[in-house]
Design a protein around this motif. Sequence first.
Motif, mmCIF file in Angstrom:
data_model
loop_
_atom_site.group_PDB
_atom_site.id
_atom_site.type_symbol
_atom_site.label_atom_id
_atom_site.label_comp_id
_atom_site.label_asym_id
_atom_site.label_seq_id
_atom_site.Cartn_x
_atom_site.Cartn_y
_atom_site.Cartn_z
ATOM 1 N N ASP A 31 0.758 -1.332 0.098
ATOM 2 C CA ASP A 31 0.043 -0.185 0.020
ATOM 3 C C ASP A 31 0.850 1.251 0.030
ATOM 4 O O ASP A 31 1.121 1.835 -1.053
ATOM 5 C CB ASP A 31 -1.027 0.025 1.098
ATOM 6 N N GLY A 32 1.484 1.547 1.236
ATOM 7 C CA GLY A 32 2.425 2.973 1.284
ATOM 8 C C GLY A 32 3.471 2.635 0.294
ATOM 9 O O GLY A 32 4.060 3.663 -0.010
ATOM 10 N N ASP A 35 2.555 3.714 -2.868
ATOM 11 C CA ASP A 35 2.487 5.424 -2.816
ATOM 12 C C ASP A 35 4.202 6.018 -2.971
ATOM 13 O O ASP A 35 4.150 6.869 -3.776
ATOM 14 C CB ASP A 35 1.889 5.784 -1.693
ATOM 15 N N LYS A 39 4.498 7.944 -6.587
ATOM 16 C CA LYS A 39 4.200 9.603 -6.335
ATOM 17 C C LYS A 39 5.428 10.381 -6.597
ATOM 18 O O LYS A 39 5.230 11.449 -6.890
ATOM 19 C CB LYS A 39 3.890 9.927 -4.608
ATOM 20 N N HIS A 182 -5.030 5.959 -4.667
ATOM 21 C CA HIS A 182 -3.880 5.470 -4.634
ATOM 22 C C HIS A 182 -3.841 3.966 -4.989
ATOM 23 O O HIS A 182 -4.714 3.272 -4.950
ATOM 24 C CB HIS A 182 -3.174 5.789 -3.210
#
Length: 329
Positions: A31-32, A35, A39, A182
């Motif tokens: 998940d993160g 990102d 990003k 996201h």
Amino acid sequence: MTIGTKLAWDDTVLPFQLDNADIRGRIARLDGVLDGILKQHDYPPTVEALVAEMALLTALIGQTIKLRWKLSLQVQSDGPVRMIATDYYGPEKDGEPARIRAYASFDRDRVSEGNPFDQIGKGYFAVLIDQGKGTVPYQGLTPIAGGSLRACAEAYFAQSEQLPTSFNLSFGLSTEAGGIQHWRAGGVMLQSMPKPGEHVANAEGTGEGGLLLAQDLVEGEAEENWNRVNFHLDTVEQLELIGPSVSPTDLLVRLFHEETPRVFDSQSVRFGCTCSEERVRQSLSIYSSKDIEKMTTEEGIVTADCQFCGAHYEMDPKTLGFEAGQDEG
């Protein structure tokens, strides 16, 4: 898909073993990490999907390397996406997170919509393992084939490691409350555990271009176990891999309860880059002052950008190269 909260098992890799089938595996949820990777760049959607898939494969494969080792996956091609590179840095100590970074090089004018894998042309899929100073890095290559990065990874393990390996991956954009989107990804990796004395080097490949496939490497009871377990893996649904309702341990029970699944300690993963101004200076230390002068901007500085994390460095050209400081005094 709408997911509004951070889950306890996000950004983790859970290793497991299916005792009744002599098969080991991993479940990953990202998940993160994604990102952090995505990003930094303005990738077209098809390129984002390829990078997400590559990062997920990296997390699943990388969990097996030892502390402080580095695993790299690379795709090089003559297609619109020229290269995808990922790095997995093993934890410095037990209990610490591993780190993943990734980026893609592509020709924006040639990238199109549709199947992301169509953006990759002819080329190769590479696996590199760096065990640290004083060792020779390992490198294994396999041709781009099979219609997905997942298939390329399976072909690599069949060709180079002769380990029957399969993946079931899911990745895509999720929407949080408030409409923020996201990327999330989840996947399962399975590997048949070879018995002592097994030798399959002479197996004939039935894959594209004669490449070995997982099913070419199993026979007898091992083949029965492999086919049965993968039949159950193929029943997994997207929301079970990346959604908020089914934990990795619950998913194992749902898919493989008859195989006596056994789990081990999970490994957390984070987005992380190893770039620094010192590393940039080291990479430029092989150049002469004349070479450095060619790299100097009109503003009188030398700049460098990290392709993985987007960090920007500005340096005085007089302090760079192997002749730095020789004119002083």
